[in-house]
Scaffold this motif. Structure first.
Motif, PDB file in Angstrom:
ATOM      1  N   TRP A 179      -8.647   5.630   6.087  1.00  8.03           N
ATOM      2  CA  TRP A 179      -7.654   5.610   5.010  1.00  8.03           C
ATOM      3  C   TRP A 179      -6.344   6.189   5.490  1.00  8.03           C
ATOM      4  O   TRP A 179      -6.275   6.731   6.604  1.00  8.03           O
ATOM      5  N   THR A 225      -4.959  -2.029   0.454  1.00  3.45           N
ATOM      6  CA  THR A 225      -5.913  -1.851   1.552  1.00  3.45           C
ATOM      7  C   THR A 225      -5.386  -2.572   2.780  1.00  3.45           C
ATOM      8  O   THR A 225      -5.013  -3.750   2.703  1.00  3.45           O
ATOM      9  N   VAL A 241     -14.500  -2.517  -2.190  1.00  3.12           N
ATOM     10  CA  VAL A 241     -13.818  -1.277  -1.801  1.00  3.12           C
ATOM     11  C   VAL A 241     -13.584  -0.463  -3.071  1.00  3.12           C
ATOM     12  O   VAL A 241     -13.072  -0.980  -4.070  1.00  3.12           O
ATOM     13  N   VAL A 301      -5.288  -6.620  -0.639  1.00  9.36           N
ATOM     14  CA  VAL A 301      -5.600  -6.476   0.780  1.00  9.36           C
ATOM     15  C   VAL A 301      -4.481  -7.096   1.609  1.00  9.36           C
ATOM     16  O   VAL A 301      -4.084  -8.243   1.384  1.00  9.36           O
ATOM     17  N   GLU A 332      -6.174  -4.079   6.465  1.00 11.65           N
ATOM     18  CA  GLU A 332      -7.333  -4.599   7.204  1.00 11.65           C
ATOM     19  C   GLU A 332      -6.886  -5.059   8.580  1.00 11.65           C
ATOM     20  O   GLU A 332      -5.998  -5.913   8.685  1.00 11.65           O
ATOM     21  N   ALA A 377      -6.848   2.626   1.312  1.00 13.61           N
ATOM     22  CA  ALA A 377      -7.940   2.397   2.262  1.00 13.61           C
ATOM     23  C   ALA A 377      -7.441   1.629   3.472  1.00 13.61           C
ATOM     24  O   ALA A 377      -6.488   0.842   3.394  1.00 13.61           O
ATOM     25  N   ASN A 389     -10.271   2.792  -8.084  1.00 17.38           N
ATOM     26  CA  ASN A 389      -9.235   1.774  -7.875  1.00 17.38           C
ATOM     27  C   ASN A 389      -8.195   1.797  -8.992  1.00 17.38           C
ATOM     28  O   ASN A 389      -7.713   0.748  -9.449  1.00 17.38           O
TER      29      ASN A 389
END
Length: 569
Positions: free
Chosen positions: A192, A111, A232, A71, A113, A212, A270
Motif C-alpha cells: 500500500w 488501487t 480488495v 484500479v 497494479e 492499495a 473501501n
C-alpha cells in the motif's frame, strides 16, 4: 489460527448484538481520550467510484452495495499517475458527507497494479492548506502536518533519490516527481501507499490518505486462486468531529486534550459503512484485506466461516492456513480465501483494539480473554461491530481450495550482527507523557543512523521497555525496504517462523519478539518505527543506513561488535 499460530474461539452473532454492534461502525467518544492511542473545503462532493473497473454488488435499501476502489494498471512496463493531496468533501455511504484530506478526492485512493520489472512514476502534488502560525518544529510533537511525501509500504525498492525516500519533503503548494523501479524478481503481493513525512504522518493517514498497491506474481497463477473473484478491501478508521470534519492536531495539549483529537471514528471498508457483498453457496472469493488505519488493531471474524489465509503482508505462505480470526496490526495486510457456506446472511465482525487496549482476539501470546457479555462496552471506539455483510444466495458450481502455494521463503544470509532494540516511553516526575523513543531517544534527524552492511543479515530482538504509568502498552514494529522472519515471540521459539514487514510488539513490559532479516540489493538510508503512527510522530522512529562495504565509508562511522549486541530472548 492467529498471527502467531494460536487458536481462538468464534464470536457469535448473539454476542455481538448483545454488546451493541447494531449501533453501526460510527463510534462517538470524548475528545479528551489520550491522543497517543491514536480548513479550506471545495464545494464539490466526491462520490465513491462504481465504474466498470470496480466490482459492485447491490444491497437492501439503506445499505450500500460493496464496491472496490478504481484500479490503475501499468501498461508497457510503466504506470504513471498524478497523486493530488487536498481538502475534500467525500460522500461516505452509510454515514454522510465528510470534510477531510484525501488523495484525488477519493477515500480510499485508487488501487495501483503493477508487474515485477515495472516503473512506478508518481507526480505528487500538494494542495493541502499552508498552516497559519505553525508551531515550532519538535520531533516529539505534531508539526508541519500539511507537508507531505510518499511511501510505498512493503515494497523492496531503493530508498534513495526520488524513489521510496521518506526524507523528501513536499510543502503545501509544492510537488515532487517519484520514479520507483520494481525489481524484476519482486514478490507478488498486496502492499500500500501513504504519506510518511515525520510530524504529519498520523494526521494525514487518519484523514484517509491511503491506497492499495498490488504487485502481480506467482500466487495469482495458482489455479484455484486465479478463478476466484478478487475483492480488495481497504479498512480505514477515519477520525472526525461531531460534524464529520477532520480536526487539527494539538502540539501542546492540556491534560483534557489530545495530540490528535477526535469525537468519532468511521470504520469503513473501501469508504463504505457496512456494505453488502454477495456469494453463492460453495463459491470461493479472494479477499485482500488492508489495515490502513492510523494505529488501530483490527481483529476480524466472519460468522460461521473460516478464513483461509494465503499471505501476510504480501508474503505468501506454503499452504492455506484456515483460521476463524485474523488479527491485523496497523499496516498489516492479509490475503484470504472465503468459501461461502449455506444460504443466509453473515457478518464480518471487527473487534478494534488500541495501543493501550490491545488484547483482542488473535493477539499473539494467547492473552485475549473474552470480557463479560461478549465485548468491551466501556469505550464505544472499541465495541465489536459488523463492518461488512455477506449474503449467500443463488447457485453455481462449487469451487475448490488450493492445497499448496508458492511460498515466500528466501534463505537468510549468515548472521553478521545481533542487536536489541527497545521501544521506550519517557515520562516526567508526575508520570505525564513526554515522548516516545527507541532505546530511550526520540527521533533526531541529525543523529548518526544505525549502519548494517549491504549483503549481510542481522538478528534483532525488539523489546517493549518499561512504561512507568501503563502496564499494557503495545506497539507495531515496521521497517522499510526489507521484510523480516519472526523466529521468537516473548521468549518462545516458533515452530514455523513468520514472514512480515510489520509485527505487533505486545503490550506487557518486557514483551519481545526476535527476527532475522537480509539487508540486500539496496544501500541507502530509510527508517524503522512504530506503525501506531501517533507513536511515530511523537518520536518512536530511527534512521537505518545500509552501507555498501565496497564503497567509501560514510563519515562518523561507529565501530560495533559484529558478533553480538546484548542479544536476549
Amino acid at each position: 489460527m492467529t498471527q502467531d499460530g494460536s487458536s481462538s474461539s468464534r464470536l457469535s452473532r448473539r454476542a455481538v448484538l448483545r454488546v451493541g454492534a447494531g449501533v453501526g461502525a460510527l463510534a462517538a467518544f470524548p475528545t479528551w481520550l489520550n491522543g497517543c492511542d491514536s480548513d479550506d473545503e471545495p464545494s464539490s462532493v466526491s462520490q465513491p467510484d462504481i465504474s466498470s473497473s470496480a466490482s459492485t454488488t447491490t444491497a437492501p435499501a439503506g445499505r450500500p452495495g460493496f464496491s472496490q476502489p478504481e484500479v490503475l494498471s501499468s501498461a508497457g512496463g510503466d504506470l504513471a499517475v498524478e497523486l493530488r493531496c487536498a481538502p475534500a468533501r467525500v460522500a461516505v455511504p452509510g454515514a454522510g458527507v465528510i470534510s477531510t484530506w484525501a488523495y484525488n478526492g477519493l477515500i480510499p485512493a485508487s488501487t495501483w497494479e503493477l508487474q515485477p520489472g515495472d516503473v512506478l512514476r508518481v507526480d505528487l502534488v500538494n494542495d493541502l492548506p499552508e498552516l497559519v502560525d505553525p508551531p515550532p518544529v519538535d520531533m516529539t510533537r505534531p508539526h508541519d502536518w500539511s507537508t507531505t511525501n510518499l511511501h510505498t509500504h512493503g515494497l523492496h525498492v531503493s530508498p534513495i533519490g526520488n524513489s521510496d525516500n521518506v526524507f523528501l519533503a513536499v510543502s503545501a503548494g509544492g510537488d515532487q516527481d517519484y520514479e520507483i523501479e520494481i525489481p524484476d524478481d519482486h514478490t507478488g503481493g498486496l502492499f500500500w501507499y501513504h504519506p510518511h513525512r515525520h510530524g504529519g504522518v498520523c494526521h494525514q493517514v487518519r484523514a484517509g490518505m491511503a491506497g492499495a498497491l498490488i504487485i502481480r506474481g506467482e500466487l495469482d497463477e495458482v489455479p484455484e486462486v486465479a478463478v476466484a473473484a478478487e475483492q480488495v478491501m481497504v479498512l480505514q478508521a477515519i477520525e472526525l468531529d461531531d460534524d464529520l470534519a477532520l480536526m487539527d492536531p494539538i502540539p501542546d495539549p492540556t491534560k483534557e486534550e489530545a495530540f490528535f483529537p477526535r469525537q468519532q471514528i468511521l470504520y469503513t471498508v473501501n469508504g463504505l459503512m457496512n456494505p453488502v457483498i454477495h456469494m453463492y453457496p460453495g463459491e470461493v472469493q479472494r479477499w485482500r484485506l488492508l489495515n490502513a488505519a492510523e494505529g488501530k488493531f483490527m481483529s476480524l471474524q466472519l460468522e460461521n466461516h473460516d478464513l483461509h489465509v494465503l499471505a501476510w503482508d504480501g508474503l505468501t505462505l506454503a499452504a492455506p492456513d484456515p483460521t476463524d480470526v485474523a488479527m491485523m496490526s496497523a499496516s498489516n495486510r492479509v490475503d484470504v480465501l472465503v468459501q461461502a457456506g449455506e444460504p443466509g446472511t453473515y457478518e464480518l465482525i471487527l473487534t478494534p483494539g488500541s495501543s493501550q487496549k490491545p488484547n483482542i482476539p488473535g493477539m499473539p501470546g494467547n492473552r485475549y480473554i473474552a470480557p463479560p457479555h461478549g465485548g468491551d462496552t466501556s469505550n464505544a471506539e472499541l465495541v465489536p461491530r459488523s463492518i461488512l455483510t455477506l449474503e449467500v444466495l443463488g447457485e453455481g458450481e462449487e469451487m475448490a481450495l488450493p492445497t499448496s502455494l508458492p511460498a515466500y521463503d528466501p534463505p537468510i544470509l549468515p548472521i553478521a550482527r545481533r542487536r536489541t532494540v527497545r521501544y521506550t516511553v519517557k515520562r516526567d516526575g508526575d508520570l505525564e507523557f513526554m515522548s516516545f523513543g527507541i532505546d530511550g531517544d526520540p527521533f533526531d534527524p541529525s543523529r548518526i543512523p544505525y549502519r548494517p552492511q549491504l549483503g549481510t543479515a542481522e538478528e534483532w530482538t525488539i523489546v517493549n521497555d518499561l512504561d512507568e504509568k501503563l502496564d499494557n502498552h503495545a506497539h507495531v514494529f515496521h521497517i522499510h525496504v526489507n521484510p523480516f522472519k519472526v523466529t521468537w515471540i516473548n521468549g518462545e521459539r516458533l515452530d514455523e517462523p513468520l514472514w512480515r514487514d510489520s509485527f505487533v510488539l505486545t503490550g506487557k513490559n518486557g514483551d519481545s519478539f526476535t527476527f532475522e532479516t537480509n539487508f540486500d540489493d539496496f544501500p541507502g538510508t530509510f527508517v524503522e518505527h512504530c506503525h501506531v503512527l501517533s507513536h511515530e510522530d511523537l518520536g518512536m522512529m530511527e534512521a537505518i543506513e545500509v552501507v555498501d562495504p565496497d564503497a567509501l565509508p560514510p563519515p562518523d562511522v561507529e565501530t560495533t561488535d559484529a558478533s553480538s549486541d546484548g542479544h536476549e530472548h
